[in-house]
Design a protein around this motif. Structure first.
Motif, PDB file in Angstrom:
ATOM      1  N   CYS A   1      39.885  48.093  39.103  1.00 48.02           N
ATOM      2  CA  CYS A   1      38.941  48.450  38.046  1.00 48.02           C
ATOM      3  C   CYS A   1      38.101  47.238  37.622  1.00 48.02           C
ATOM      4  CB  CYS A   1      39.672  49.015  36.837  1.00 48.02           C
ATOM      5  SG  CYS A   1      40.262  50.708  37.046  1.00 48.02           S
ATOM      6  N   ALA A   2      38.725  46.071  37.574  1.00 44.75           N
ATOM      7  CA  ALA A   2      37.985  44.861  37.225  1.00 44.75           C
ATOM      8  C   ALA A   2      36.915  44.563  38.273  1.00 44.75           C
ATOM      9  CB  ALA A   2      38.943  43.684  37.081  1.00 44.75           C
ATOM     10  N   VAL A   3      37.266  44.745  39.529  1.00 50.57           N
ATOM     11  CA  VAL A   3      36.297  44.538  40.603  1.00 50.57           C
ATOM     12  C   VAL A   3      35.149  45.538  40.472  1.00 50.57           C
ATOM     13  CG1 VAL A   3      35.949  44.661  43.107  1.00 50.57           C
ATOM     14  CG2 VAL A   3      37.989  43.541  42.179  1.00 50.57           C
ATOM     15  N   GLU A   4      35.489  46.800  40.193  1.00 51.49           N
ATOM     16  CA  GLU A   4      34.461  47.828  40.011  1.00 51.49           C
ATOM     17  C   GLU A   4      33.562  47.488  38.823  1.00 51.49           C
ATOM     18  OE1 GLU A   4      34.143  52.693  39.427  1.00 51.49           O
ATOM     19  OE2 GLU A   4      35.924  51.629  38.709  1.00 51.49           O
ATOM     20  N   ALA A   5      34.147  47.010  37.737  1.00 51.59           N
ATOM     21  CA  ALA A   5      33.354  46.650  36.564  1.00 51.59           C
ATOM     22  C   ALA A   5      32.355  45.556  36.897  1.00 51.59           C
ATOM     23  CB  ALA A   5      34.280  46.207  35.427  1.00 51.59           C
ATOM     24  N   GLU A   6      32.771  44.571  37.661  1.00 49.99           N
ATOM     25  CA  GLU A   6      31.851  43.511  38.066  1.00 49.99           C
ATOM     26  C   GLU A   6      30.723  44.070  38.919  1.00 49.99           C
ATOM     27  OE1 GLU A   6      32.658  39.141  39.017  1.00 49.99           O
ATOM     28  OE2 GLU A   6      32.816  40.087  40.991  1.00 49.99           O
ATOM     29  N   GLN A   7      31.050  44.946  39.845  1.00 51.87           N
ATOM     30  CA  GLN A   7      30.041  45.534  40.716  1.00 51.87           C
ATOM     31  C   GLN A   7      29.036  46.370  39.933  1.00 51.87           C
ATOM     32  OE1 GLN A   7      32.612  47.612  43.443  1.00 51.87           O
ATOM     33  NE2 GLN A   7      32.897  45.826  44.772  1.00 51.87           N
ATOM     34  N   LEU A   8      29.490  47.002  38.854  1.00 51.61           N
ATOM     35  CA  LEU A   8      28.610  47.842  38.047  1.00 51.61           C
ATOM     36  C   LEU A   8      27.806  47.043  37.029  1.00 51.61           C
ATOM     37  CD1 LEU A   8      30.940  50.918  37.413  1.00 51.61           C
ATOM     38  CD2 LEU A   8      28.923  50.822  38.903  1.00 51.61           C
ATOM     39  N   GLY A   9      28.053  45.752  36.931  1.00 51.37           N
ATOM     40  CA  GLY A   9      27.257  44.904  36.056  1.00 51.37           C
ATOM     41  C   GLY A   9      27.785  44.702  34.662  1.00 51.37           C
TER      42      GLY A   9
ATOM     43  N   GLY B   1      35.734  28.766  34.446  1.00 52.26           N
ATOM     44  CA  GLY B   1      35.196  28.837  33.093  1.00 52.26           C
ATOM     45  C   GLY B   1      34.764  30.218  32.661  1.00 52.26           C
ATOM     46  N   ARG B   2      35.524  31.247  33.053  1.00 56.90           N
ATOM     47  CA  ARG B   2      35.148  32.630  32.711  1.00 56.90           C
ATOM     48  C   ARG B   2      36.086  33.261  31.684  1.00 56.90           C
ATOM     49  NH1 ARG B   2      35.431  36.181  37.390  1.00 56.90           N
ATOM     50  NH2 ARG B   2      36.434  34.615  38.699  1.00 56.90           N
ATOM     51  N   LEU B   3      36.797  32.459  30.920  1.00 59.97           N
ATOM     52  CA  LEU B   3      37.858  32.971  30.052  1.00 59.97           C
ATOM     53  C   LEU B   3      37.411  33.105  28.607  1.00 59.97           C
ATOM     54  CD1 LEU B   3      40.900  33.673  29.623  1.00 59.97           C
ATOM     55  CD2 LEU B   3      41.271  31.227  29.242  1.00 59.97           C
ATOM     56  N   ASP B   4      37.823  34.209  27.961  1.00 58.37           N
ATOM     57  CA  ASP B   4      37.770  34.376  26.514  1.00 58.37           C
ATOM     58  C   ASP B   4      39.199  34.624  26.044  1.00 58.37           C
ATOM     59  OD1 ASP B   4      34.790  35.105  25.168  1.00 58.37           O
ATOM     60  OD2 ASP B   4      34.887  35.203  27.348  1.00 58.37           O
ATOM     61  N   VAL B   5      39.582  34.022  24.933  1.00 62.45           N
ATOM     62  CA  VAL B   5      40.955  34.151  24.440  1.00 62.45           C
ATOM     63  C   VAL B   5      40.949  34.814  23.073  1.00 62.45           C
ATOM     64  CG1 VAL B   5      43.054  32.929  23.773  1.00 62.45           C
ATOM     65  CG2 VAL B   5      41.723  32.129  25.734  1.00 62.45           C
ATOM     66  N   GLY B   6      41.501  36.023  23.026  1.00 56.40           N
ATOM     67  CA  GLY B   6      41.703  36.706  21.761  1.00 56.40           C
ATOM     68  C   GLY B   6      43.162  36.599  21.357  1.00 56.40           C
TER      69      GLY B   6
ATOM     70  N   ARG C   1      33.639  37.973  33.079  1.00 55.91           N
ATOM     71  CA  ARG C   1      34.513  37.197  32.220  1.00 55.91           C
ATOM     72  C   ARG C   1      35.835  37.930  32.027  1.00 55.91           C
ATOM     73  NH1 ARG C   1      32.424  32.768  30.173  1.00 55.91           N
ATOM     74  NH2 ARG C   1      34.068  32.626  28.587  1.00 55.91           N
ATOM     75  N   ILE C   2      36.890  37.160  31.775  1.00 56.58           N
ATOM     76  CA  ILE C   2      38.249  37.674  31.668  1.00 56.58           C
ATOM     77  C   ILE C   2      38.769  37.345  30.276  1.00 56.58           C
ATOM     78  CG2 ILE C   2      40.592  37.541  32.611  1.00 56.58           C
ATOM     79  CD1 ILE C   2      39.179  36.477  35.236  1.00 56.58           C
ATOM     80  N   GLY C   3      39.208  38.371  29.536  1.00 55.80           N
ATOM     81  CA  GLY C   3      39.597  38.139  28.156  1.00 55.80           C
ATOM     82  C   GLY C   3      40.965  38.690  27.808  1.00 55.80           C
ATOM     83  N   SER C   4      41.597  38.072  26.819  1.00 54.36           N
ATOM     84  CA  SER C   4      42.836  38.600  26.253  1.00 54.36           C
ATOM     85  C   SER C   4      42.492  39.297  24.948  1.00 54.36           C
ATOM     86  CB  SER C   4      43.852  37.475  25.995  1.00 54.36           C
ATOM     87  OG  SER C   4      43.388  36.595  24.984  1.00 54.36           O
TER      88      SER C   4
ATOM     89  N   ASP D   1      29.960  42.947  31.624  1.00 53.22           N
ATOM     90  CA  ASP D   1      30.074  41.526  31.310  1.00 53.22           C
ATOM     91  C   ASP D   1      31.492  40.992  31.339  1.00 53.22           C
ATOM     92  OD1 ASP D   1      27.196  40.921  30.394  1.00 53.22           O
ATOM     93  OD2 ASP D   1      27.731  42.638  29.139  1.00 53.22           O
ATOM     94  N   SER D   2      32.490  41.854  31.090  1.00 48.37           N
ATOM     95  CA  SER D   2      33.836  41.336  30.859  1.00 48.37           C
ATOM     96  C   SER D   2      34.890  42.393  31.104  1.00 48.37           C
ATOM     97  CB  SER D   2      33.964  40.817  29.421  1.00 48.37           C
ATOM     98  OG  SER D   2      33.612  41.837  28.497  1.00 48.37           O
TER      99      SER D   2
END
Length: 333
Positions: free
Chosen positions: A29-37, A102-107, A73-76, A39-40
């Motif tokens: 799903c993450a790969v699909e999300a990137e392909q569909l444009g 450098g693609r991380l967001d930390v929640g 970007r990859i987030g918690s 952001d995160s």
């Protein structure tokens, strides 16, 4: 407006996945999300139950996603900081930031499930102090040079935490706020971004929380409207309003039931009319775009979209997301 996917895998009576199936699906799903444009992608941390318990460690899953993607970007959303050692958390997320280029967001959040605190042997009444100290340690660990910190829960003398994250002074930090006014105010006072769950609160409660956040930013000498606000929303886009209302109905109510089961008492809405249509992004592309513009006007800058919930068929979720990417996202540049 920025758009991301939100993942909190939860079993329901009609769909029980193995850990292997769950991880494959999340990464695909993450790969699909990137392909569909988009952001995160955002992952929730939970423990000890099939309500999110397959993701007890976000940096591990995030590293697998980083290896399969290039831009997204990859987030918690969010790491339960009172249940974790803040130094180890700083190390793990710094590694992920480097590995992802450098693609991380930390929640981070205080946590709200009593069973998780019991399972870790942590008293829930200690969570506020553990969270505040853990946040200070996390930020200090990412700064240049060694860290010295003394509090009730941490005693550190010149500890040089490695590696340092690629993003300086650290990955963007977000605070998850539910009903606690302290969380809204802390996020604003510290100049951090804010994460909210609109589906389990009244609109006036959310408005009050956002006002507290902005006022706290102003009181700290910051631009009151400078922070980003991410809202988690369930998404289903279809060609007709009837399809958009009925196809995801069962899956959504199963997911909300899983929330209550994990919490041990009623927490989420119990009637479909309590959440649809106002608190979900269900509808035709035109309806969903209009709702997003309303959230935008209310101060929401980011949306994390839950497209997989309950027994909703993965194929239906994928079609919905594709329609969203093709016909809704272009309305927002």
């Amino acid at each position: 407006m920025r758009f991301g996917l939100f993942f909190l895998p939860a079993d329901c009576p009609d769909r029980r996945w193995s850990a292997t199936e769950t991880y494959k699906d999340l990464i695909d799903c993450a790969v699909e999300a990137e392909q569909l444009g988009l952001d995160s992608v955002w992952f929730a941390e939970h423990h000890f139950s099939t309500y999110g318990g397959f993701v007890p460690n976000i940096p591990v899953l995030g590293a697998a996603v980083a290896a399969r993607t290039e831009r997204i970007r990859i987030g918690s959303a969010a790491t339960v900081l009172p249940l974790r050692d803040a130094v180890e958390t700083a190390e793990s997320f710094a590694m992920l930031d480097v590995l992802s280029n450098g693609r991380l967001d930390v929640g981070v959040g205080r946590g709200f499930l009593p069973s998780e605190f019991a399972g870790r042997g942590v008293a829930m009444e200690d969570r506020a102090g553990r969270f505040t100290e853990g946040l200070a340690v996390l930020r200090g660990a990412w700064a240049d040079g060694p860290l010295t910190f003394h509090g009730e829960h941490y005693a550190l003398d010149r500890v040089d935490v490695l590696p340092k994250p690629m993003q300086r002074p650290g990955p963007p930090l977000w605070i998850a706020a539910s009903t606690s006014r302290e969380s809204f105010e802390l996020a604003g006072r510290e100049g951090l971004h804010l994460m909210v769950n609109p589906y389990n609160r009244a609109p006036e409660e959310l408005a009050e929380g956002l006002a507290r956040y902005r006022e706290a930013r102003r009181g700290a000498g910051l631009d009151a409207h400078g922070g980003r606000v991410l809202a988690n929303q369930h998404l289903f886009v279809a060609r007709t309003e009837e399809e958009a209302a009925e196809v995801p109905r069962q899956g959504l109510m199963e997911y909300l039931g899983a929330v209550d089961t994990a919490f041990g008492r009623p927490l989420a809405p119990h009637d479909y009319a309590d959440i649809y249509p106002e608190k979900v992004l269900f509808g035709t592309p035109e309806t969903v775009a209009r709702k997003i513009k309303e959230w935008q006007a209310a101060g929401i800058t980011d949306l994390s979209l839950m497209t997989r919930f309950g027994s909703l068929a993965p194929e239906a979720a994928s079609r919905s997301l594709e329609l969203f990417a093709q016909e809704v996202m272009p309305c927002f540049g």
